[in-house]
Scaffold this active site. Structure first.
Site, PDB file in Angstrom:
ATOM      1  N   ASN A  44     207.797 102.143  -4.276  1.00  0.00           N
ATOM      2  CA  ASN A  44     208.429 102.363  -2.971  1.00  0.00           C
ATOM      3  C   ASN A  44     209.647 101.441  -2.907  1.00  0.00           C
ATOM      4  O   ASN A  44     209.931 100.688  -3.850  1.00  0.00           O
ATOM      5  CB  ASN A  44     207.428 102.087  -1.836  1.00  0.00           C
ATOM      6  CG  ASN A  44     207.958 102.559  -0.485  1.00  0.00           C
ATOM      7  OD1 ASN A  44     208.387 103.715  -0.351  1.00  0.00           O
ATOM      8  ND2 ASN A  44     207.958 101.697   0.516  1.00  0.00           N
ATOM      9  N   LYS A  45     210.346 101.507  -1.814  1.00  0.00           N
ATOM     10  CA  LYS A  45     211.589 100.744  -1.640  1.00  0.00           C
ATOM     11  C   LYS A  45     211.436  99.283  -2.067  1.00  0.00           C
ATOM     12  O   LYS A  45     210.432  98.643  -1.765  1.00  0.00           O
ATOM     13  CB  LYS A  45     211.994 100.840  -0.160  1.00  0.00           C
ATOM     14  CG  LYS A  45     213.231 100.086   0.254  1.00  0.00           C
ATOM     15  CD  LYS A  45     214.452 100.398  -0.586  1.00  0.00           C
ATOM     16  CE  LYS A  45     214.770 101.878  -0.644  1.00  0.00           C
ATOM     17  NZ  LYS A  45     215.702 102.211  -1.745  1.00  0.00           N
ATOM     18  N   ASP A  89     207.368 106.517  -3.127  1.00  0.00           N
ATOM     19  CA  ASP A  89     208.260 107.418  -3.877  1.00  0.00           C
ATOM     20  C   ASP A  89     207.563 108.052  -5.069  1.00  0.00           C
ATOM     21  O   ASP A  89     207.937 109.136  -5.517  1.00  0.00           O
ATOM     22  CB  ASP A  89     209.511 106.673  -4.331  1.00  0.00           C
ATOM     23  CG  ASP A  89     210.436 106.473  -3.152  1.00  0.00           C
ATOM     24  OD1 ASP A  89     210.228 105.503  -2.399  1.00  0.00           O
ATOM     25  OD2 ASP A  89     211.310 107.327  -2.937  1.00  0.00           O
ATOM     26  N   GLN A 116     217.703 100.521   5.549  1.00  0.00           N
ATOM     27  CA  GLN A 116     217.061 101.729   6.094  1.00  0.00           C
ATOM     28  C   GLN A 116     216.179 101.396   7.299  1.00  0.00           C
ATOM     29  O   GLN A 116     216.018 102.213   8.201  1.00  0.00           O
ATOM     30  CB  GLN A 116     216.205 102.415   5.011  1.00  0.00           C
ATOM     31  CG  GLN A 116     216.989 103.132   3.939  1.00  0.00           C
ATOM     32  CD  GLN A 116     217.301 102.253   2.751  1.00  0.00           C
ATOM     33  OE1 GLN A 116     217.382 101.034   2.858  1.00  0.00           O
ATOM     34  NE2 GLN A 116     217.499 102.846   1.593  1.00  0.00           N
ATOM     35  N   ARG A 148     218.454 111.526  -8.579  1.00  0.00           N
ATOM     36  CA  ARG A 148     217.745 110.251  -8.336  1.00  0.00           C
ATOM     37  C   ARG A 148     216.457 110.263  -9.160  1.00  0.00           C
ATOM     38  O   ARG A 148     215.736 111.262  -9.145  1.00  0.00           O
ATOM     39  CB  ARG A 148     217.429 110.046  -6.846  1.00  0.00           C
ATOM     40  CG  ARG A 148     218.677 109.870  -5.977  1.00  0.00           C
ATOM     41  CD  ARG A 148     218.340 109.323  -4.605  1.00  0.00           C
ATOM     42  NE  ARG A 148     218.051 107.900  -4.617  1.00  0.00           N
ATOM     43  CZ  ARG A 148     217.541 107.235  -3.564  1.00  0.00           C
ATOM     44  NH1 ARG A 148     217.268 107.877  -2.438  1.00  0.00           N
ATOM     45  NH2 ARG A 148     217.304 105.946  -3.642  1.00  0.00           N
ATOM     46  N   ARG A 205     217.822 111.235   2.184  1.00  0.00           N
ATOM     47  CA  ARG A 205     217.064 110.244   1.397  1.00  0.00           C
ATOM     48  C   ARG A 205     215.612 110.268   1.861  1.00  0.00           C
ATOM     49  O   ARG A 205     215.275 110.901   2.845  1.00  0.00           O
ATOM     50  CB  ARG A 205     217.674 108.847   1.566  1.00  0.00           C
ATOM     51  CG  ARG A 205     217.985 108.559   3.015  1.00  0.00           C
ATOM     52  CD  ARG A 205     217.783 107.168   3.446  1.00  0.00           C
ATOM     53  NE  ARG A 205     216.443 106.715   3.221  1.00  0.00           N
ATOM     54  CZ  ARG A 205     215.404 106.989   4.037  1.00  0.00           C
ATOM     55  NH1 ARG A 205     215.542 107.733   5.128  1.00  0.00           N
ATOM     56  NH2 ARG A 205     214.208 106.523   3.752  1.00  0.00           N
ATOM     57  N   GLY A 206     214.776 109.504   1.120  1.00  0.00           N
ATOM     58  CA  GLY A 206     213.343 109.560   1.393  1.00  0.00           C
ATOM     59  C   GLY A 206     212.742 110.621   0.487  1.00  0.00           C
ATOM     60  O   GLY A 206     213.303 111.718   0.339  1.00  0.00           O
ATOM     61  N   ALA A 207     211.600 110.287  -0.145  1.00  0.00           N
ATOM     62  CA  ALA A 207     211.075 111.140  -1.212  1.00  0.00           C
ATOM     63  C   ALA A 207     210.877 112.609  -0.806  1.00  0.00           C
ATOM     64  O   ALA A 207     211.405 113.513  -1.470  1.00  0.00           O
ATOM     65  CB  ALA A 207     209.784 110.523  -1.754  1.00  0.00           C
TER      66      ALA A 207
HETATM   67  O1  MRU Z   1     216.273 104.856  -1.273  1.00  0.00           O
HETATM   68  P1  MRU Z   1     215.543 105.617  -0.209  1.00  0.00           P
HETATM   69  O2  MRU Z   1     216.053 105.333   1.165  1.00  0.00           O
HETATM   70  O3  MRU Z   1     215.455 107.087  -0.510  1.00  0.00           O
HETATM   71  O4  MRU Z   1     214.060 105.041  -0.278  1.00  0.00           O
HETATM   72  C1  MRU Z   1     213.077 105.611   0.540  1.00  0.00           C
HETATM   73  C2  MRU Z   1     211.756 104.960   0.456  1.00  0.00           C
HETATM   74  O5  MRU Z   1     211.526 104.060  -0.310  1.00  0.00           O
HETATM   75  C3  MRU Z   1     210.673 105.556   1.307  1.00  0.00           C
HETATM   76  O6  MRU Z   1     209.767 104.579   1.718  1.00  0.00           O
HETATM   77  C4  MRU Z   1     209.930 106.624   0.498  1.00  0.00           C
HETATM   78  O7  MRU Z   1     210.816 107.545  -0.048  1.00  0.00           O
HETATM   79  C5  MRU Z   1     208.914 107.333   1.300  1.00  0.00           C
HETATM   80  S1  MRU Z   1     209.640 108.430   2.474  1.00  0.00           S
HETATM   81  C6  MRU Z   1     208.420 109.246   3.280  1.00  0.00           C
END
Ligand code: MRU
Length: 351
Positions: free
Chosen positions: A252-253, A242, A201, A93, A50-52
């Site tokens: 973002n989250k 994201d 997270q 996603r 996970r994470g962009a």
């Molecule tokens: O749902 P997730 O855990 O993939 O969400 C991740 C985030 O929102 C992060 O802040 C974002 O992807 C940036 S990661 C460098």
């Protein structure tokens, strides 16, 4: 290196993807080895990776895994299957643009090859582009850290939301890269870590990383950020992203927008850290960013423990959009973009 979140083992036509299963952290540190792209698709959906930036790398490597199955196919069959697989992986996603960006990038390499190119040759091109994306991500993280570290005052108290660290990238992260680099430079940062409901997270991943790196980190529930800011205990907020629209609106989250509002109320600068691959200039503003809706069980029974009555209506968007006007700057691999963000983004991405 804090953790090797994702890597490529061996080489095509029998390469494998290795990744840490983030659903099990911090209790268990388990690495998965995948040779089937369907498993990678599932890992992206269930947030094992996970994470962009990390899902971008996983998507690109997933394409290579998929096409290894067709290394002996006729060129036109290979290309047709490639298009299908790219669509499948890109659909896992919707919000983080890095996923489509990375998949498009590997696909375009094959699109540019002469029609008669053999499947084997196309596969090797896919592999080298996917590995290049992964290696580039490591360098981008470092650059983000170097550009952002001096924004943190010495002894600065940073608040972050979700996990934008090593676990969210192939390198040292984006928001956390800024903190890691400041720490390396002796600036002695400490971090307030929002737990980040519903999937935690912050509590599960960001604290784990920061503790491994020896950086003072204090975990808080999301609803504590306001009073901590009101008490003057936060010097700066840094989060990841994201997807960033052309005007600087940033997805973002879920919960990030709330943190940005609180920061504005208390005069705390709110920064976003992201590589160029997170910008989506096709979207003029954040209202058109697709927001992923996730399973209600993530809220009613987080991590398998039921808290809410069976059958209750639930709204579970995984992301929100912070308007550009609340953002003090975007820390990128090329420098810190300052408001007006629409102008600095245009100039920055034109280089
Ligand atoms: O749902 P997730 O855990 O993939 O969400 C991740 C985030 O929102 C992060 O802040 C974002 O992807 C940036 S990661 C460098």
């Amino acid at each position: 290196m804090i953790v090797e979140t994702i890597s490529w083992l061996g080489s095509a036509p029998s390469g494998r993807v290795k990744l840490i299963d983030q659903t099990l952290l911090p209790v268990e540190e388990v690495y998965l080895e995948r040779d089937d792209y369907r498993d990678i698709a599932g890992d992206i959906r269930r947030l094992a990776v996970r994470g962009a930036p990390a899902i971008g790398v996983a998507g690109a490597l997933g394409v290579v895994l998929a096409m290894q199955e067709h290394a002996a196919a006729r060129p036109n069959v290979f290309r047709a299957r490639l298009a299908e697989v790219c669509g499948e992986l890109a659909g896992t996603r919707p919000t983080a643009v890095n996923l489509c960006w990375a998949i498009d990038r590997v696909k375009r390499v094959v699109d540019s090859l002469p029609e008669e190119t053999s499947a084997q040759r196309m596969l090797l091109s896919l592999e080298s582009e996917a590995v290049a994306i992964m290696e580039q991500d490591r360098r981008l993280c470092r650059s983000i850290g170097e550009h952002g570290a001096s924004l943190l005052p010495v002894g600065g108290r940073v608040l972050t939301h979700c996990n934008a660290g090593a676990l969210a990238t192939a390198g040292i992260g984006t928001a956390l890269a800024v903190i890691y680099t400041a720490h390396e430079q002796g600036r002695k940062p400490s971090v307030w870590v929002d737990e980040t409901r519903p999937l935690l997270q912050g509590a599960r991943l960001t604290t784990w990383e920061l503790m491994r790196a020896g950086i003072p980190a204090t975990l808080i529930c999301d609803n504590m950020a306001a009073s901590i800011m009101a008490a003057g205990k936060v010097d700066i907020v840094v989060t990841g992203a994201d997807r960033i629209a052309a005007n600087g609106d940033t997805a973002n989250k879920i919960g990030t927008y709330g943190v940005a509002c609180l920061a504005a109320r208390h005069g705390v600068p709110f920064y976003v850290a992201a590589p160029f691959s997170t910008f989506d200039l096709e979207l003029s503003d954040g209202s058109r960013i697709p927001i992923e809706q996730r399973d209600s069980a993530e809220i009613t029974a987080p991590l398998g423990v039921r808290f809410a009555p069976e059958g209750v209506d639930v709204f579970n968007p995984a992301f929100d959009v912070t308007p550009a006007e609340l953002i003090a700057g975007i820390i990128t691999d090329k420098g810190v973009l300052k408001p007006p963000l629409a102008d600095s983004i245009r100039t920055h991405l034109a280089d």
